[in-house]
Design a protein around this motif. Structure first.
Motif, short mmCIF file in Angstrom:
data_model
loop_
_atom_site.label_atom_id
_atom_site.label_comp_id
_atom_site.label_asym_id
_atom_site.label_seq_id
_atom_site.Cartn_x
_atom_site.Cartn_y
_atom_site.Cartn_z
N LYS A 29 -22.30 -13.10 56.23
CA LYS A 29 -22.33 -11.78 56.88
C LYS A 29 -23.18 -11.84 58.15
O LYS A 29 -22.88 -11.19 59.13
CB LYS A 29 -22.85 -10.72 55.93
CG LYS A 29 -21.82 -10.34 54.88
CD LYS A 29 -22.34 -9.28 53.95
CE LYS A 29 -21.27 -9.02 52.89
NZ LYS A 29 -21.75 -8.13 51.86
N LYS A 30 -24.25 -12.64 58.10
CA LYS A 30 -25.12 -12.80 59.26
C LYS A 30 -24.49 -13.76 60.27
O LYS A 30 -24.63 -13.58 61.48
CB LYS A 30 -26.49 -13.32 58.82
CG LYS A 30 -27.45 -13.49 59.97
CD LYS A 30 -28.83 -13.91 59.51
CE LYS A 30 -29.75 -14.09 60.70
NZ LYS A 30 -31.05 -14.59 60.32
N PHE A 31 -23.83 -14.79 59.78
CA PHE A 31 -23.21 -15.80 60.63
C PHE A 31 -21.70 -15.70 60.44
O PHE A 31 -21.10 -16.48 59.69
CB PHE A 31 -23.72 -17.20 60.28
CG PHE A 31 -25.21 -17.32 60.35
CD1 PHE A 31 -25.85 -17.49 61.57
CD2 PHE A 31 -25.99 -17.26 59.21
CE1 PHE A 31 -27.22 -17.61 61.65
CE2 PHE A 31 -27.37 -17.38 59.28
CZ PHE A 31 -27.99 -17.55 60.51
N ASP A 32 -21.07 -14.76 61.12
CA ASP A 32 -19.66 -14.46 60.89
C ASP A 32 -18.71 -15.51 61.46
O ASP A 32 -17.51 -15.45 61.26
CB ASP A 32 -19.31 -13.08 61.43
CG ASP A 32 -19.55 -12.94 62.92
OD1 ASP A 32 -20.20 -13.82 63.52
OD2 ASP A 32 -19.11 -11.91 63.49
N TRP A 33 -19.22 -16.51 62.15
CA TRP A 33 -18.40 -17.56 62.72
C TRP A 33 -18.24 -18.76 61.80
O TRP A 33 -17.62 -19.75 62.16
CB TRP A 33 -18.94 -17.99 64.09
CG TRP A 33 -20.43 -18.04 64.17
CD1 TRP A 33 -21.25 -17.01 64.52
CD2 TRP A 33 -21.29 -19.13 63.87
NE1 TRP A 33 -22.57 -17.41 64.46
CE2 TRP A 33 -22.62 -18.72 64.07
CE3 TRP A 33 -21.06 -20.44 63.45
CZ2 TRP A 33 -23.72 -19.54 63.87
CZ3 TRP A 33 -22.16 -21.26 63.25
CH2 TRP A 33 -23.47 -20.80 63.47
N VAL A 34 -18.76 -18.66 60.58
CA VAL A 34 -18.55 -19.72 59.59
C VAL A 34 -17.11 -19.63 59.09
O VAL A 34 -16.63 -18.55 58.74
CB VAL A 34 -19.53 -19.59 58.41
CG1 VAL A 34 -19.23 -20.61 57.33
CG2 VAL A 34 -20.97 -19.75 58.89
N HIS A 57 -21.13 -28.07 52.36
CA HIS A 57 -20.48 -28.46 53.61
C HIS A 57 -19.93 -27.18 54.23
O HIS A 57 -19.14 -26.49 53.60
CB HIS A 57 -19.31 -29.42 53.36
CG HIS A 57 -19.69 -30.68 52.67
ND1 HIS A 57 -19.85 -31.86 53.34
CD2 HIS A 57 -19.93 -30.96 51.36
CE1 HIS A 57 -20.17 -32.81 52.48
NE2 HIS A 57 -20.22 -32.28 51.27
N LEU A 58 -20.35 -26.87 55.45
CA LEU A 58 -19.84 -25.69 56.14
C LEU A 58 -18.98 -26.11 57.32
O LEU A 58 -19.40 -26.93 58.14
CB LEU A 58 -20.98 -24.83 56.68
CG LEU A 58 -21.81 -24.03 55.70
CD1 LEU A 58 -22.81 -23.16 56.44
CD2 LEU A 58 -20.97 -23.18 54.79
N GLY A 62 -17.88 -26.64 66.26
CA GLY A 62 -18.70 -27.82 66.52
C GLY A 62 -18.75 -28.69 65.28
O GLY A 62 -17.92 -28.57 64.37
N PRO A 63 -19.74 -29.57 65.20
CA PRO A 63 -19.86 -30.46 64.04
C PRO A 63 -20.13 -29.68 62.75
O PRO A 63 -20.77 -28.64 62.76
CB PRO A 63 -21.06 -31.35 64.38
CG PRO A 63 -21.24 -31.23 65.84
CD PRO A 63 -20.73 -29.88 66.23
N GLN A 88 -30.24 -24.56 59.73
CA GLN A 88 -29.27 -25.23 60.60
C GLN A 88 -28.37 -24.21 61.31
O GLN A 88 -28.04 -24.38 62.49
CB GLN A 88 -28.41 -26.20 59.81
CG GLN A 88 -29.17 -27.41 59.30
CD GLN A 88 -28.28 -28.36 58.54
OE1 GLN A 88 -27.28 -28.82 59.08
NE2 GLN A 88 -28.62 -28.64 57.29
N LEU A 89 -27.99 -23.14 60.60
CA LEU A 89 -27.16 -22.10 61.21
C LEU A 89 -27.92 -21.37 62.32
O LEU A 89 -27.34 -21.05 63.36
CB LEU A 89 -26.67 -21.12 60.16
CG LEU A 89 -25.55 -21.63 59.25
CD1 LEU A 89 -25.32 -20.66 58.10
CD2 LEU A 89 -24.27 -21.85 60.02
#
Length: 99
Positions: A29-34, A57-58, A62-63, A88-89
């Motif tokens: 929800k915080k990192f909606d680009w996952v 593993h996400l 990018g990598p 990391q996010l």
């Protein structure tokens, strides 16, 4: 966002799976680009009394982001792995949105 939880050579645990999906959903929800999360739970009885391993593993722009931890319980391994993933996010977010 899709979350796949895998138990490698273990019986599945609905409680652990539900906890994992809940925690990953909160994170995304915080990192909606996952894009996708793959979570693996493994057991290694030969690792100094710990042996409960969680790997995440996400798939992100990018990598790929990866973290793993080995604790005495799957809940503790999940918490530590998610903490590493969160760091990391945050770092990736700063790289994607430089100020």
């Amino acid at each position: 966002m899709k979350t796949d939880v895998h138990f490698v050579k273990l019986n599945t645990s609905k409680r652990i799976e539900d906890l994992t999906v809940k925690k990953i959903d909160t994170l995304t929800k915080k990192f909606d680009w996952v894009i996708k999360a793959d979570v693996f739970f493994k057991q290694d009885p030969s690792s100094d009394g710990k042996g409960k391993i969680c790997e995440i593993h996400l798939s992100v722009p990018g990598p790929e982001i990866f973290a793993s931890s080995d604790k005495t319980s799957f809940e503790a391994s999940l918490a530590e792995t998610l903490d590493s993933i969160r760091k990391q996010l945050n770092k990736r977010k700063q790289q994607l949105n430089p100020r």
